[in-house]
Enzyme design. Sequence first.
Site, PDB file in Angstrom:
ATOM      1  NE  ARG A   6      -3.964  -2.033   2.113  1.00  0.00           N
ATOM      2  CZ  ARG A   6      -3.816  -3.115   2.874  1.00  0.00           C
ATOM      3  NH1 ARG A   6      -2.827  -3.182   3.732  1.00  0.00           N
ATOM      4  NH2 ARG A   6      -4.668  -4.105   2.770  1.00  0.00           N
ATOM      5  CE  LYS A  53      -0.848  13.548 -14.731  1.00  0.00           C
ATOM      6  NZ  LYS A  53      -1.252  14.061 -16.065  1.00  0.00           N
ATOM      7  CD  GLU A  70       6.623  15.942 -23.405  1.00  0.00           C
ATOM      8  OE1 GLU A  70       5.758  16.720 -22.954  1.00  0.00           O
ATOM      9  OE2 GLU A  70       6.334  14.956 -24.111  1.00  0.00           O
ATOM     10  CE  LYS A  92       5.341  16.909 -14.860  1.00  0.00           C
ATOM     11  NZ  LYS A  92       5.207  15.686 -15.578  1.00  0.00           N
ATOM     12  CD  GLU A 114      -3.987  16.455 -15.886  1.00  0.00           C
ATOM     13  OE1 GLU A 114      -2.896  15.875 -15.708  1.00  0.00           O
ATOM     14  OE2 GLU A 114      -4.608  16.431 -16.948  1.00  0.00           O
ATOM     15  NE  ARG A 158       0.672  16.596 -13.301  1.00  0.00           N
ATOM     16  CZ  ARG A 158       1.354  15.814 -12.476  1.00  0.00           C
ATOM     17  NH1 ARG A 158       1.148  15.901 -11.181  1.00  0.00           N
ATOM     18  NH2 ARG A 158       2.236  14.952 -12.933  1.00  0.00           N
ATOM     19  CG  ASN A 178      -1.624  16.732 -21.180  1.00  0.00           C
ATOM     20  OD1 ASN A 178      -0.801  15.831 -21.318  1.00  0.00           O
ATOM     21  ND2 ASN A 178      -2.408  16.824 -20.137  1.00  0.00           N
ATOM     22  CG  HIS A 231       1.038  16.024 -24.993  1.00  0.00           C
ATOM     23  ND1 HIS A 231       1.881  17.122 -24.957  1.00  0.00           N
ATOM     24  CD2 HIS A 231       1.755  15.000 -24.447  1.00  0.00           C
ATOM     25  CE1 HIS A 231       3.026  16.770 -24.415  1.00  0.00           C
ATOM     26  NE2 HIS A 231       2.988  15.496 -24.100  1.00  0.00           N
ATOM     27  CG  HIS A 263      -2.123  11.841 -26.470  1.00  0.00           C
ATOM     28  ND1 HIS A 263      -2.592  12.587 -25.408  1.00  0.00           N
ATOM     29  CD2 HIS A 263      -0.884  11.431 -26.107  1.00  0.00           C
ATOM     30  CE1 HIS A 263      -1.680  12.606 -24.460  1.00  0.00           C
ATOM     31  NE2 HIS A 263      -0.634  11.924 -24.850  1.00  0.00           N
ATOM     32  CG  HIS A 267       5.429  11.153 -26.482  1.00  0.00           C
ATOM     33  ND1 HIS A 267       4.057  11.204 -26.591  1.00  0.00           N
ATOM     34  CD2 HIS A 267       5.760  12.086 -25.548  1.00  0.00           C
ATOM     35  CE1 HIS A 267       3.582  12.110 -25.760  1.00  0.00           C
ATOM     36  NE2 HIS A 267       4.586  12.657 -25.113  1.00  0.00           N
TER      37      HIS A 267
HETATM   38  N1  GLY Z   1       2.980  14.432 -18.281  1.00  0.00           N
HETATM   39  C1  GLY Z   1       2.008  15.343 -17.843  1.00  0.00           C
HETATM   40  C2  GLY Z   1       1.919  15.452 -16.360  1.00  0.00           C
HETATM   41  O1  GLY Z   1       2.788  15.008 -15.656  1.00  0.00           O
HETATM   42  O2  GLY Z   1       0.963  16.010 -15.880  1.00  0.00           O
END
Ligand code: GLY
Length: 336
Positions: free
Chosen positions: A110, A132, A174, A202, A212, A216, A220, A223, A227, A239
Amino acid sequence: MRTVPVELAERSYDVLVGAGARHELAAVLPEGARRAVVVTQANIPVEVDPGVEHTVLTIGDGEPAKTLDTIGDLCSAFSRWGLTRNDVIVALGGGVVTDVAGFAAASYHRGTRFVSVPTTLLGQIDAAIGGKTGVNLPEGKNLVGAFWQPSAVLCDTETLQTLPPRELRAGMGELAKYHFLGGGRLDELPIDERVARCVEIKADVVVSDEREGGRRAILNYGHTLAHALETAGRYDLRHGEAVAVGLVYAAEVSARLGRIDAERVAEHRRVVQAYDLPTTVPAGTDLDEVVRLFGRDKKAIDGVTFVLDGADTADGVEVVTGVPEDVLREALDSVL
Ligand code: GLY
């Protein structure tokens, strides 16, 4: 060495950026960790020394390795080796490794602490920062995961020299995104400072919106087209290359909505070209399919959603919903 703090109260951590940052691993190991599992891939030509008893586990390459089966295999291996909740998992590799090892860390007992050592440009300026983690399902990419912040991130810019040239160049796609998120003339900075500046941007976004709820999503930028091209799956695009075209496309959409002028669109093209990245979609792209896929984007909650330039905020870009289909189609003509 540059230190960029990610201030998230009890989940705060530092990102160390610079040549040789991986050698700081033992120094940043979370307090009390007596053993470590290093999760990596067979083709990562980088080694780390956690400074405590450790073992190395490898996962498969690429997106096919990002599965719940891999998480199960890792957690079973952690258990067989006797990894405890007080120990640490080290993710050593690109975005696939940091996503998978991070999610295994979030799930094992956990929640077990983990340190990321991203070895790709994409990992260093995006995937490994901000917590993430997750894997794919047959139904789509990154559909299962958790927000699980690392205890530290070591962005060793020496490891970028191990990347094949195309991979490094793709990572610049990126990076190009950050030019338009307040980064300015990043291409004029040496690589260490460039990475550190992207990490700072970031970190600032993540700190303001860890899960998000809103802001956040600006990460993107570029993107949505990327995508769609990746989901179509037929094109020989990395990518970062897809994001590069996506940035130019997003600028073309913004211009058609009267949000930015031609000079700003040209700025997008200049930046993408400065990194020797594509400004057009691959020959033979099925435009109807691309428009259809825009509507299936994970962020498309209320019609077709784009992050667009020309916002009246410090970020410069913002999430815009309900972009009309004729605008999307017209803008595609300018990236053919
Ligand atoms: N890759 C986008 C984020 O980390 O929110």
